[in-house]
Design an enzyme around this catalytic site. Structure first.
Site, mmCIF file in Angstrom:
data_model
loop_
_atom_site.group_PDB
_atom_site.id
_atom_site.type_symbol
_atom_site.label_atom_id
_atom_site.label_comp_id
_atom_site.label_asym_id
_atom_site.label_seq_id
_atom_site.Cartn_x
_atom_site.Cartn_y
_atom_site.Cartn_z
ATOM 1 N N ARG A 23 -8.549 -7.597 -6.062
ATOM 2 C CA ARG A 23 -7.206 -8.035 -5.650
ATOM 3 C C ARG A 23 -7.170 -8.171 -4.120
ATOM 4 N NH1 ARG A 23 -3.892 -2.236 -6.190
ATOM 5 N NH2 ARG A 23 -4.422 -1.572 -4.071
ATOM 6 N N ASP A 44 -15.432 -3.720 -7.903
ATOM 7 C CA ASP A 44 -14.246 -2.905 -7.642
ATOM 8 C C ASP A 44 -14.233 -1.737 -8.631
ATOM 9 O OD1 ASP A 44 -11.314 -2.192 -7.152
ATOM 10 O OD2 ASP A 44 -11.395 -4.078 -6.046
ATOM 11 N N VAL A 71 -17.651 2.234 -4.368
ATOM 12 C CA VAL A 71 -18.498 2.117 -3.173
ATOM 13 C C VAL A 71 -18.913 3.472 -2.599
ATOM 14 C CG1 VAL A 71 -17.648 -0.170 -2.509
ATOM 15 C CG2 VAL A 71 -16.518 1.890 -1.595
ATOM 16 N N ASN A 97 -15.549 -4.930 1.915
ATOM 17 C CA ASN A 97 -14.094 -5.081 2.074
ATOM 18 C C ASN A 97 -13.309 -3.930 1.450
ATOM 19 O OD1 ASN A 97 -11.396 -6.790 1.977
ATOM 20 N ND2 ASN A 97 -11.839 -6.221 -0.147
ATOM 21 N N TYR A 162 -7.893 7.015 8.495
ATOM 22 C CA TYR A 162 -8.064 5.561 8.353
ATOM 23 C C TYR A 162 -8.612 4.956 9.647
ATOM 24 C CZ TYR A 162 -6.848 0.728 7.083
ATOM 25 O OH TYR A 162 -6.896 -0.609 6.794
ATOM 26 N N LYS A 166 -12.198 3.143 10.341
ATOM 27 C CA LYS A 166 -12.276 1.749 10.776
ATOM 28 C C LYS A 166 -12.963 1.624 12.140
ATOM 29 C CE LYS A 166 -10.337 -0.005 7.132
ATOM 30 N NZ LYS A 166 -11.148 -0.809 6.193
ATOM 31 N N VAL A 195 -1.684 -7.697 6.883
ATOM 32 C CA VAL A 195 -1.954 -8.730 5.876
ATOM 33 C C VAL A 195 -1.129 -8.393 4.638
ATOM 34 C CG1 VAL A 195 -3.745 -10.005 4.645
ATOM 35 C CG2 VAL A 195 -4.345 -8.713 6.719
HETATM 36 N N1 LIG Z 1 -3.528 -5.097 4.236
HETATM 37 C C1 LIG Z 1 -3.632 -4.901 5.548
HETATM 38 O O1 LIG Z 1 -2.645 -5.032 6.289
HETATM 39 C C2 LIG Z 1 -4.967 -4.527 6.159
HETATM 40 C C3 LIG Z 1 -5.095 -4.528 7.547
HETATM 41 C C4 LIG Z 1 -6.298 -4.225 8.130
HETATM 42 C C5 LIG Z 1 -7.398 -3.935 7.341
HETATM 43 N N2 LIG Z 1 -7.255 -3.912 5.972
HETATM 44 C C6 LIG Z 1 -8.457 -3.626 5.185
HETATM 45 O O2 LIG Z 1 -8.742 -4.752 4.383
HETATM 46 C C7 LIG Z 1 -9.493 -4.331 3.242
HETATM 47 C C8 LIG Z 1 -8.864 -4.924 1.989
HETATM 48 O O3 LIG Z 1 -7.610 -4.312 1.769
HETATM 49 P P1 LIG Z 1 -6.370 -5.087 1.138
HETATM 50 O O4 LIG Z 1 -5.392 -5.276 2.215
HETATM 51 O O5 LIG Z 1 -6.826 -6.261 0.369
HETATM 52 O O6 LIG Z 1 -5.794 -3.949 0.172
HETATM 53 P P2 LIG Z 1 -5.884 -3.755 -1.424
HETATM 54 O O7 LIG Z 1 -5.481 -2.357 -1.670
HETATM 55 O O8 LIG Z 1 -5.147 -4.850 -2.097
HETATM 56 O O9 LIG Z 1 -7.436 -3.974 -1.754
HETATM 57 C C9 LIG Z 1 -8.397 -2.975 -1.589
HETATM 58 C C10 LIG Z 1 -9.355 -3.074 -2.744
HETATM 59 O O10 LIG Z 1 -10.380 -2.086 -2.573
HETATM 60 C C11 LIG Z 1 -10.600 -1.485 -3.833
HETATM 61 N N3 LIG Z 1 -11.181 -0.161 -3.722
HETATM 62 C C12 LIG Z 1 -10.563 0.991 -3.319
HETATM 63 N N4 LIG Z 1 -11.404 2.020 -3.420
HETATM 64 C C13 LIG Z 1 -12.574 1.518 -3.900
HETATM 65 C C14 LIG Z 1 -13.835 2.095 -4.222
HETATM 66 N N5 LIG Z 1 -14.060 3.413 -4.069
HETATM 67 N N6 LIG Z 1 -14.810 1.293 -4.669
HETATM 68 C C15 LIG Z 1 -14.590 -0.043 -4.835
HETATM 69 N N7 LIG Z 1 -13.433 -0.645 -4.564
HETATM 70 C C16 LIG Z 1 -12.423 0.131 -4.101
HETATM 71 C C17 LIG Z 1 -9.210 -1.437 -4.449
HETATM 72 O O11 LIG Z 1 -9.265 -1.178 -5.848
HETATM 73 C C18 LIG Z 1 -8.668 -2.800 -4.086
HETATM 74 O O12 LIG Z 1 -9.002 -3.780 -5.043
HETATM 75 C C19 LIG Z 1 -9.491 -2.809 3.280
HETATM 76 O O13 LIG Z 1 -10.707 -2.360 3.811
HETATM 77 C C20 LIG Z 1 -8.341 -2.480 4.214
HETATM 78 O O14 LIG Z 1 -8.498 -1.231 4.827
HETATM 79 C C21 LIG Z 1 -6.072 -4.207 5.376
#
Ligand SMILES: NC(=O)c1ccc[n+]([C@@H]2O[C@H](COP(=O)([O-])OP(=O)(O)OC[C@H]3O[C@@H](n4cnc5c(N)ncnc54)[C@H](O)[C@@H]3O)[C@@H](O)[C@H]2O)c1
Length: 252
Positions: A23, A44, A71, A97, A162, A166, A195
């Site tokens: 997702r 995932d 992961v 990701n 977090y 990062k 995002v």
């Molecule tokens: N959404 C934001 O504003 C934002 C900003 C900066 C960075 N990020 C980073 O972007 C990346 C994607 O996040 P997103 O915004 O799509 O959020 P999200 O929660 O929609 O997606 C994260 C995905 O990672 C998966 N995940 C979690 N733990 C896991 C594991 N142990 N093994 C495998 N998969 C796992 C989740 O099931 C999910 O599908 C992340 O690393 C997040 O930290 C997000």
């Protein structure tokens, strides 16, 4: 926002693995890489959502397969490596990701929560690199993207684990870029601002939007466009760096 333009065929023949691909941004990265011609493995822990995303990509005409992968589990990574090796004999693109978020100030933080965030966000990317380097060495134009965050370089109240994870990814990225440059493997970090994804859907007050000059969260397609550039030959001289996609957040 005008939609980013897909460079059809730019990644034709490439084999890509996107973690956290069920997702959010991961699903968008998988779709964009598929649209540019790559065969995409999306991995995932959310198996039901992952299979739905897999089907959506296949219905769009892209080659995609969903795999279960936690992961933070070395055994899961070994199983993915064996599958990719057996099926393709190489890996061209790795997008680390997958990530989780946890908000508590340091004084109240538990060791268990701290360890969990580090295990998924930072150790997960290390394990991906560590396990898949042999297959990346056999890849075509091999490239890795590690997903950091604006809270890596900047920090934020309540986000110690977090932000540390990062920031750690930036150090991992630079070091991996140095170690793997002799093999022609490029390693870069994506640094997203806010995002719109399920991760921050419940965030109060629009999260970082008030501090974002462009005044909104990014659409996932805007991050996917950056990832597609970084893993393509258009970025053939780009390694060890950060691509900041944050609507101007870091200019503050
Ligand atoms: N959404 C934001 O504003 C934002 C900003 C900066 C960075 N990020 C980073 O972007 C990346 C994607 O996040 P997103 O915004 O799509 O959020 P999200 O929660 O929609 O997606 C994260 C995905 O990672 C998966 N995940 C979690 N733990 C896991 C594991 N142990 N093994 C495998 N998969 C796992 C989740 O099931 C999910 O599908 C992340 O690393 C997040 O930290 C997000």
């Amino acid at each position: 926002m005008t939609a980013p333009t897909v460079a059809a065929g730019r990644l034709a023949g490439r084999v890509a693995l996107v973690t956290g691909g069920a997702r959010g941004q991961g699903a968008a990265h998988a779709a964009r890489l598929g649209a540019e011609g790559a065969t995409v493995l999306l991995a995932d822990v959310l198996d039901d959502e992952g299979k739905i995303t897999e089907k959506e990509l296949q219905d769009s005409g892209y080659r995609s397969t969903y795999l279960h992968l936690d992961v933070a589990e070395p055994g899961d990574w070994a199983a993915v490596r064996d599958l990719v090796d057996e099926r393709y004999g190489r890996l061209d693109i790795l997008v680390n990701n997958a990530g989780i978020i946890h908000v508590t100030e340091i004084a109240e933080e538990s060791l268990a929560a701290w360890n969990q965030v580090l295990a998924v966000n930072l150790t997960g990317a290390f394990l991906g690199l560590h396990t898949l380097i042999p297959l990346l060495r056999k890849g075509t134009g091999p490239a890795v993207v590690n997903t950091s965050s604006i809270f890596g370089p900047s920090g934020a109240v309540g986000y110690a684990a977090y932000a540390a994870s990062k920031a750690g990814l930036l150090g991992l990225t630079r070091t991996a870029a140095l170690e793997l440059a002799p093999d022609g493997i490029r390693v870069n970090a994506l640094v997203p601002g806010g995002v719109s994804t399920p991760m921050n859907a419940a965030e109060p007050d629009g999260g970082v939007v008030p501090e974002t000059p462009l005044g909104r969260r990014a659409d996932v397609a805007e991050l996917a466009a950056a990832v597609a550039f970084l893993v393509s030959d258009d970025a053939s001289f780009v390694t060890g760096t950060e691509l900041v996609v944050d609507g101007g957040f870091r200019t503050r």
